[in-house]
Scaffold this active site. Structure first.
Site, PDB file in Angstrom:
ATOM      1  N   GLY A 513      29.205  36.174  34.379  1.00  0.00           N
ATOM      2  CA  GLY A 513      29.783  35.395  35.457  1.00  0.00           C
ATOM      3  C   GLY A 513      28.955  35.519  36.712  1.00  0.00           C
ATOM      4  O   GLY A 513      27.782  35.927  36.671  1.00  0.00           O
ATOM      5  N   LYS A 532      31.432  45.376  33.710  1.00  0.00           N
ATOM      6  CA  LYS A 532      30.741  44.349  34.490  1.00  0.00           C
ATOM      7  C   LYS A 532      29.591  45.006  35.246  1.00  0.00           C
ATOM      8  O   LYS A 532      29.791  45.969  35.979  1.00  0.00           O
ATOM      9  CB  LYS A 532      31.712  43.688  35.474  1.00  0.00           C
ATOM     10  N   ASP A 628      39.972  33.116  44.753  1.00  0.00           N
ATOM     11  CA  ASP A 628      39.177  32.530  43.666  1.00  0.00           C
ATOM     12  C   ASP A 628      40.009  32.466  42.383  1.00  0.00           C
ATOM     13  O   ASP A 628      39.548  32.867  41.314  1.00  0.00           O
ATOM     14  CB  ASP A 628      37.898  33.340  43.449  1.00  0.00           C
TER      15      ASP A 628
END
Length: 815
Positions: A513, A532, A628
C-alpha cells in the site's frame, strides 16, 4: 320498552367502559383492557397495550412511549408467557390483583397483593409506572404494587436498582433474549450487596463489567457520569434500603437506560430534531472495562500497549503468560509483607478495586481508616468512602485487589499495604518524598545516560545475518534515537520479525500500500502476524509511522485492527494481528471473490465499520478522525468481521474541538468530503462522508471513482442519488445479492449512505445516529444532494494522473 331501557343502559355502560379503556389512564374492577385497547398516561407520555414480537408473532402486554414515532418498549408483563393470538384481556380483580387472561379465560400472567384493597384500581402514570392502588386511600402514592419494582430491560427515571434490606426484595434489569424475543436473556445489571455495594453487569453468574463503588458523586469506574443540568444521580444506603436511581431535571428530556441483548448497558436520549435516539453513555466502553482483565494487583490503562501492567511494587505471577498478553493470573508482591512493619503506599488516579470483600464506615476519617487497616494483617488497602469536600468515610479491602484501572482524570486515591522495603516507591509523607526525589534525580540521570548510550551503541553495531540481497535494506538510519520517543507498545527485534517472515521473502508478501509492502509471518509461539514495512519510496514517511503507532496502540475495539507492536531497529515495521481474509476491496471489487459477500455479510460489515468509527469519534479517550476511510483500509477476519486499519493519517481532537483546518490535504479522492478536499477543513463529519461512500460501494459492488453509466456522467454517488430521487433505489443493488438480501435493510442502508454523503457537513448524521439508524426502524429524513456526485467535480485538475484508490496529498495555500 323495558327491554329498550335495559339495552340502552347496557350500551351506555359498554360505551363508558370502552371510553375509559381507550382514553383514560385508569381501570377499575368493572373494566378491562382487551387486545386493541390501550391505557394512556395523563400527560400522554406512555401507553399500555398489546404488541407483537417474534416469528411466528406472539402477543405481549407492555408499555411504550406514546409520543415517539418508533415503538420503544420499556416494560413487558408476560415476557415468559406470551399469548398465541390477539385474545388477551387485562383485568383488576376485587382483591386488587392484576390478571392477564387468554381467549379461553385462563390466567397467563397475574399478581397477588398481600393486602386486599377496598377499591383497587390500576393506573398508568406519566413516569411509565403501572401501579395498583386503593382509590379510597388518602395517599395517592401509597402503591399496593408497581411495575417499577419489576423492570425488564429498561431503567427509567424514578426506578430503583437495588435491595430492600428488610424484605430482601431485589430490583434489577434483565436483557431480552433477542431483539424480537422479550423473554429474559442471559445478561443482568444489578446492585451487589456484598461489602460496599456496586453495580455489576453479569452474564449468567459471570461478572462482565463493574461500575466501581459510589464515591459521593458517581461510581468510581464511570468517570463519564458527571453532574449535569438534565439528570440527578443518587445512591441511597440506609438501614432499610440500598439502591441507585436517577431523576430527570428537565421535563422535556426523554431518556432511558437499556440492557441490550449482547450485554451492553446504554443510555439513550430522544432528539426531536433528528427524530431518533442518541446514544449518550455506554458501558462497558473499552477493553479495560472487562472485569478483572489484568488479574490481581494489575492495572489497566486503555492508552497503554499492552493495556495491563502490574502496580508498582508488584511483578507478573507468571511472566511467560504476560509475554503472550495473558494477564488473567495477575501480579504478586515483589517483597513479602511483614504485618507489624508494613507501610501504606498511595496510588493515585485509579478505579477502586472490587469491593465485594470490603468493609466500610461512614463516620471515620482517613487517618482513623489507616489505623484500623494497619491493626488487621488481612487488610490490604484503604481509601475514602466519599471524595466530596476533601474526603470522608473509610473503605477497607481484604484479600487480593482485583479489577483496577488507571484513569488520566477523575481517578481516586488508594492506599495499599506494602512491605517496608517497598514504601519508598510512592511514599505517603512529604519528608520521605523529598528524600527519595533528592536521591532519584542524580541516580536517575546517570541511569538514563547509560541507557541512551547502550541504545546508540547497539543500533550502530547490530547487523542482521541475512542473505546479501536482504542485508542492504537494513543498513541505514539511526532510528533508535529518533523513534524511541512516544512508543508505548512492545518493541520487536528485527531478527524476530525477519525469522517470522522468512527474511521478508517474496513468498510471504501479501500486498503493498501507500506505506510499503506487507508480509505475512508466524511468531515462534505460533501467532500469525502481518508486518508493514515503511518503504523508502513511500509517499508516507516517519510522521505517518509514528502517527499510526501513537493512535492504534491506544485503541481497543473489536472493529479496529489490533497493533501488536513495532520494530525500529534500522527498519520501521508495524506488527499487526493477521487478518486471514485481507482487505475488503479484494472481495468487493473482484468479480469472483464478490460472490462470497452475501447480503448478511455485507450488512454485518456496514454495521461493524459504523461501530468502529463511533468508538473513534465518541467513545475513545483520544476522539480520533481517521481521514482515510476506504475499502482497502477495512480488513476482514476469518469470520468476515470488519476491522478498520491504517491510522497513519489520523488526527485527534481534545476538549471541545469539533473541526480543524490543514494546509496539507491527505487521503483518497473518491472518499474525501468536499469541505476537506477543497478547503482543508476536517471533522468527524469528514469520516461520515467517507463512510457513506463506502456503504454505497458495499451495496453496489462498484467503486465510486471510475464508475461509468451509459445514461449519465455521474459517479456512484450521483448514480445512487438519481435512482433514489426517481424511486428506483433497488437497481443499485449488486446483482449477486438480490436473492439473499432483505429489501428493507438494503433500501434503508442506501438511504443512510446518501444521508452520510450530503454536501453540507451539518446535514450529515453523527456516527452514533448512524449506528442507531442501522439498528432500528425509526423514520429517516430525506437526504439532500450529495457532494462530488459528478466525476468532473472531483478536483479534476489535481487528480488527472491518479488511479482510483491511490493515496493523494494536496498542499493548500495558507488560510
Amino acid at each position: 320498552m323495558k327491554a329498550f331501557v335495559v339495552l340502552s343502559t347496557w350500551l351506555v355502560l359498554f360505551s363508558c367502559n370502552a371510553f375509559l379503556s381507550n382514553s383514560l389512564d385508569t381501570i377499575a374492577t368493572n373494566q378491562s383492557i382487551r387486545d386493541g385497547e390501550n391505557l394512556l398516561s395523563a400527560g400522554g407520555t406512555f401507553e399500555l397495550g398489546f404488541f407483537s414480537a417474534g416469528d411466528p408473532p406472539k402477543r405481549y402486554l407492555g408499555i411504550w412511549y406514546k409520543k415517539i414515532p418508533t415503538m420503544t418498549i420499556v416494560w413487558v408483563a408476560n415476557r415468559v408467557a406470551p399469548l398465541a393470538d390477539a385474545s388477551g384481556t387485562l383485568r383488576v380483580t376485587t382483591r386488587g390483583s392484576l390478571v392477564l387472561l387468554d381467549g379461553n379465560g385462563s390466567d397467563i400472567w397475574w399478581l397477588n397483593l398481600p393486602i386486599p384493597a377496598r377499591s383497587p384500581v390500576a393506573q398508568l402514570l406519566d413516569s411509565g409506572n403501572l401501579v395498583v392502588r386503593d382509590a379510597e386511600g388518602s395517599d395517592p402514592n401509597n402503591f399496593l404494587w408497581q411495575s417499577f419494582d419489576y423492570p425488564t430491560d429498561t431503567f427509567l427515571a424514578g426506578m430503583k436498582i437495588g435491595w430492600n434490606r428488610t424484605s430482601g426484595f431485589n430490583r434489577y434489569i434483565t436483557s431480552w433474549k433477542s431483539i424480537d424475543d422479550p423473554s429474559p436473556g442471559n445478561f443482568t445489571f444489578q446492585l451487589d450487596p456484598n461489602g460496599y455495594p456496586q453495580l455489576l453487569l453479569k452474564q449468567g453468574s459471570d461478572i462482565k463489567f463493574r461500575t466501581g463503588s459510589w464515591n459521593g458523586l458517581r461510581w468510581s469506574g464511570t468517570p463519564n457520569l458527571k453532574p449535569n443540568p438534565y439528570y440527578r444521580y443518587e445512591f441511597v444506603l440506609n438501614e432499610e434500603e440500598m439502591y441507585y436511581h436517577y431523576e430527570l431535571l428537565n421535563s422535556s428530556v426523554i431518556s432511558r437506560m437499556v440492557m441490550t441483548t449482547n450485554g451492553i448497558v446504554q443510555r439513550f436520549t430522544w432528539i426531536d430534531r433528528t427524530q431518533g435516539w442518541m446514544l449518550y453513555l455506554t458501558g462497558p466502553i473499552d477493553q479495560c472495562d472487562n472485569y478483572a482483565i489484568c488479574g490481581a494487583y494489575g492495572s489497566c490503562r486503555v492508552d497503554n500497549s499492552p493495556v495491563c501492567r502490574c502496580l508498582k511494587g508488584f511483578v507478573p505471577r507468571f511472566s511467560q503468560e504476560w509475554d503472550i498478553l495473558n494477564w488473567s493470573n495477575g501480579c504478586v508482591r515483589r517483597n513479602p509483607l511483614d504485618c507489624e512493619k508494613d507501610k501504606f503506599v498511595k496510588y493515585s488516579g485509579l478505579k477502586l478495586p472490587d469491593t465485594r470483600s470490603s468493609w466500610f464506615n461512614k463516620s471515620m476519617n482517613l487517618q482513623e481508616c489507616e489505623v484500623v487497616c494497619m491493626k488487621n494483617c488481612s487488610c490490604m488497602a484503604y481509601s475514602n468512602l466519599d471524595i466530596r469536600d476533601g474526603g470522608s468515610g473509610c473503605l477497607l479491602w481484604f484479600g487480593e485487589l482485583i479489577d483496577i484501572r488507571d484513569y488520566s482524570n477523575y481517578g481516586e486515591d488508594l492506599y495499599i499495604r506494602m512491605a517496608a522495603s517497598e514504601s519508598a516507591l510512592l511514599p505517603s509523607h512529604q519528608k520521605k518524598h523529598k528524600l527519595v526525589m533528592g536521591l532519584a534525580v542524580p541516580f536517575g540521570s546517570v541511569f538514563l545516560i547509560l541507557v541512551f548510550t547502550i541504545c546508540v551503541l547497539q543500533c550502530k553495531k547490530k547487523k542482521m545475518k541475512l542473505p546479501e540481497a536482504k542485508r542492504d535494506s537494513f543498513e541505514s538510519g539511526d532510528n533508535c534515537e529518533n523513534h524511541k520517543e512516544d512508543l508505548e507498545l512492545p518493541l520487536f527485534g528485527l531478527s524476530t520479525v525477519a525469522i517470522a517472515t522468512n527474511y521478508f521473502s517474496t513468498d510471504n508478501k501479501i500486498g503493498e500500500g501507500g506505506f510499503g509492502p506487507v508480509y505475512r509471518g508466524v511468531l515462534r509461539g505460533g501467532q500469525e502476524i502481518a508486518v508493514k514495512m515503511l518503504s523508502r519510496n513511500s509517499s508516507q514517511g516517519l510522521h505517518e509511522f509514528k502517527n499510526e503507532v501513537l493512535y492504534v496502540s491506544k485503541l481497543q475495539h473489536r472493529n479496529l485492527v489490533k497493533l501488536l507492536g513495532c520494530c525500529i531497529e534500522e527498519e520501521n515495521l508495524l506488527i499487526y494481528e493477521f487478518m486471514p481474509n485481507g482487505s475488503l476491496d479484494l472481495f468487493l471489487f473482484d468479480p469472483t471473490q464478490r460472490k462470497r459477500l452475501d447480503w448478511s455479510t455485507r450488512f454485518n460489515i456496514i454495521n461493524g465499520i459504523a461501530r468502529g468509527l463511533l468508538y473513534l469519534h465518541q467513545d475513545s479517550r483520544l476522539r480520533i478522525i481517521h481521514r482515510d476511510v476506504k475499502a482497502s483500509n477495512v480488513l476482514l477476519d476469518n469470520e468476515m468481521n470488519p476491522k478498520i486499519s491504517d491510522f497513519g493519517l489520523a488526527k485527534s481532537f481534545t476538549g471541545n474541538e469539533t473541526r480543524a483546518n490543514t494546509n496539507r490535504v491527505v487521503g483518497t479522492y473518491g472518499y474525501m468530503s468536499p469541505e476537506y478536499a477543497l478547503d482543508g477543513v476536517f471533522s468527524t463529519k469528514s469520516d461520515v462522508f467517507s463512510y457513506g461512500v463506502l456503504v454505497l460501494e458495499i451495496i453496489s459492488g462498484k467503486r465510486n471513482r471510475g464508475f461509468r453509466h451509459p445514461d449519465h456522467d455521474h459517479n456512484l454517488l450521483g448514480h445512487a442519488w438519481r435512482l433514489f430521487t426517481e424511486g428506483r433505489s433497488p437497481q443499485l443493488l449488486d446483482k449477486l445479492v438480490e436473492n439473499s438480501c432483505s429489501t428493507s435493510d438494503a433500501l434503508r442502508s442506501i438511504h443512510i449512505g446518501l444521508l452520510c454523503v450530503q454536501r453540507c457537513p451539518d446535514d450529515r448524521p453523527s456516527m452514533s445516529t448512524v449506528v442507531m439508524m442501522l439498528g432500528s426502524d425509526i423514520e429517516l429524513p430525506l437526504p439532500k444532494e450529495p457532494g462530488f456526485f459528478n466525476e468532473s467535480n472531483l478536483l479534476q485538475e489535481n487528480t488527472s494522473q491518479s488511479q482510483p484508490n491511490e493515496m493523494t496529498m494536496t498542499v493548500l495555500s495558507a488560510r
